[in-house]
Design a protein around this motif. Structure first.
Motif, PDB file in Angstrom:
ATOM      1  N   GLU A 231       1.024  -1.224   0.130  1.00 60.97           N
ATOM      2  CA  GLU A 231      -0.063   0.242   0.148  1.00 60.97           C
ATOM      3  C   GLU A 231       0.744   0.864  -0.009  1.00 60.97           C
ATOM      4  O   GLU A 231       0.531   2.410  -1.061  1.00 60.97           O
ATOM      5  N   THR A 232       2.127   1.230   0.977  1.00 63.49           N
ATOM      6  CA  THR A 232       2.919   2.299   0.347  1.00 63.49           C
ATOM      7  C   THR A 232       3.472   2.197  -0.591  1.00 63.49           C
ATOM      8  O   THR A 232       3.465   4.161  -0.910  1.00 63.49           O
ATOM      9  N   VAL A 233       3.456   1.867  -1.435  1.00 59.39           N
ATOM     10  CA  VAL A 233       4.380   1.542  -2.601  1.00 59.39           C
ATOM     11  C   VAL A 233       3.300   2.220  -2.840  1.00 59.39           C
ATOM     12  O   VAL A 233       3.515   3.447  -4.215  1.00 59.39           O
ATOM     13  N   CYS A 234       2.530   1.908  -3.469  1.00 61.71           N
ATOM     14  CA  CYS A 234       1.143   2.228  -4.633  1.00 61.71           C
ATOM     15  C   CYS A 234       1.098   3.180  -4.429  1.00 61.71           C
ATOM     16  O   CYS A 234       0.676   4.213  -5.114  1.00 61.71           O
ATOM     17  N   SER A 235       0.966   4.119  -2.750  1.00 65.87           N
ATOM     18  CA  SER A 235       0.281   5.077  -2.831  1.00 65.87           C
ATOM     19  C   SER A 235       1.116   6.805  -2.980  1.00 65.87           C
ATOM     20  O   SER A 235       1.346   7.155  -3.770  1.00 65.87           O
ATOM     21  N   GLU A 236       3.300   5.748  -3.307  1.00 57.20           N
ATOM     22  CA  GLU A 236       3.650   6.459  -3.247  1.00 57.20           C
ATOM     23  C   GLU A 236       3.607   6.738  -4.476  1.00 57.20           C
ATOM     24  O   GLU A 236       4.146   7.636  -5.692  1.00 57.20           O
ATOM     25  N   VAL A 237       3.254   5.719  -5.603  1.00 55.61           N
ATOM     26  CA  VAL A 237       3.744   6.156  -7.443  1.00 55.61           C
ATOM     27  C   VAL A 237       2.563   6.289  -7.783  1.00 55.61           C
ATOM     28  O   VAL A 237       2.614   7.045  -8.349  1.00 55.61           O
ATOM     29  N   THR A 238       0.929   6.880  -6.874  1.00 53.53           N
ATOM     30  CA  THR A 238       0.009   7.012  -7.682  1.00 53.53           C
ATOM     31  C   THR A 238      -0.048   8.543  -7.116  1.00 53.53           C
ATOM     32  O   THR A 238      -0.599   9.178  -7.890  1.00 53.53           O
ATOM     33  N   MET A 239       0.500   8.828  -5.844  1.00 54.05           N
ATOM     34  CA  MET A 239       0.739  10.347  -5.765  1.00 54.05           C
ATOM     35  C   MET A 239       1.598  11.149  -6.220  1.00 54.05           C
ATOM     36  O   MET A 239       1.807  12.132  -5.918  1.00 54.05           O
TER      37      MET A 239
END
Length: 265
Positions: A231-239
């Motif tokens: 979730e953290t990596v995905c959030s960094e990518v998306t944002m």
């Protein structure tokens, strides 16, 4: 090309990569039996391998190397500093004569039809490297045990079809956890490990339309867990400052105890 994680985590690492005719392991930080069982899971045996690439001499990357070397007599590729450190590790036992092959960062070499490009990584080992492995127009990267990343690392990891990238720890979990202060400082230092957030920020600089697979690896047992890393990596990518969303890519977490589904690129 195929890429598969046989084991990935702070307790042991072993990655498989290969073409139709050449296969290698990257690190052997689990038992020889687990390596063989993992290879069997994806339709291979140790006898099918053409070599073992070692990133550095820490136990979670070389624990099973002595057994594999004596059983399979495969060439072992590593930097001079790493080779010397391995030979100084008495727990691994005696290695067959002339089994080591010296590699140098930024000097590409071949194993069969695979092109291997070692690159320097910042970690508290003697002479550690990551590896970019290419065959024809396909390439995969193995980038764990990164205390930091910079333009040099980004350059070596650009244009990949698949990447196994370290997402070692959650900074908050590490800071409030039970590790002694000196160990926390080591992990957080430029010669330690990439956090989930840092992994996501690095990934933002590497994504491109042709990226087919991202594996998050080398998770800490004590200071991370799979859902949080994902979730953290995905959030960094998306944002992050990039044109993509995390859902544009197939991102998975490489398991500590399980063989991942092989990725073909």
């Amino acid at each position: 090309m195929k890429l598969c994680s046989i084991a990935s985590g702070s307790s042991g690492n072993c990655i498989f990569a290969g073409s139709d005719s050449t296969s290698v392991l990257i690190d052997a930080g689990i038992s020889g039996k687990r390596v063989e069982n993992g290879l069997n899971t994806i339709g291979f045996t140790g006898r099918d391998l053409d070599g073992i690439l070692i990133t550095h001499e820490h136990s979670d990357h070389i624990k099973g190397l002595g057994v594999l070397a004596r059983k399979l007599h495969l060439p072992i590729y590593a930097t001079v500093g790493t080779i010397d450190a391995i030979l100084g590790c008495s727990s691994l036992g005696k290695f067959p004569d002339s089994i080591f092959r010296e590699v140098r960062a930024d000097e590409a070499f071949k194993i069969g039809d695979l092109n291997i490009d070692p690159f320097t990584i910042s970690h508290d080992a003697v002479e550690p490297v990551g590896y970019r492995i290419s065959h024809n127009n396909s390439s995969v990267g193995i980038a764990t045990d990164l205390g930091k990343y910079d333009e040099y690392i980004i350059r070596h990891l650009q244009g990949l079809d698949a990447l196994l990238l370290e997402a070692n720890h959650d900074v908050n979990m590490l800071q409030v956890g039970s590790y002694p202060y000196y160990l926390k400082q080591r992990i957080l230092s430029d010669k330690g490990h990439l956090s989930n957030c840092s992994a996501g920020q690095l990934l933002c600089k590497l994504l491109h339309d042709g990226m087919k697979e991202i594996m998050l690896g080398h998770l800490s047992r004590e200071n991370n867990y799979e859902a949080l890393a994902f979730e953290t990596v995905c959030s960094e990518v998306t944002m992050g400052d990039n044109p993509y969303k995390s859902k544009d890519f197939h991102i998975q977490v490489a398991k500590r105890e399980e063989v991942s589904k092989p990725v073909t690129v």
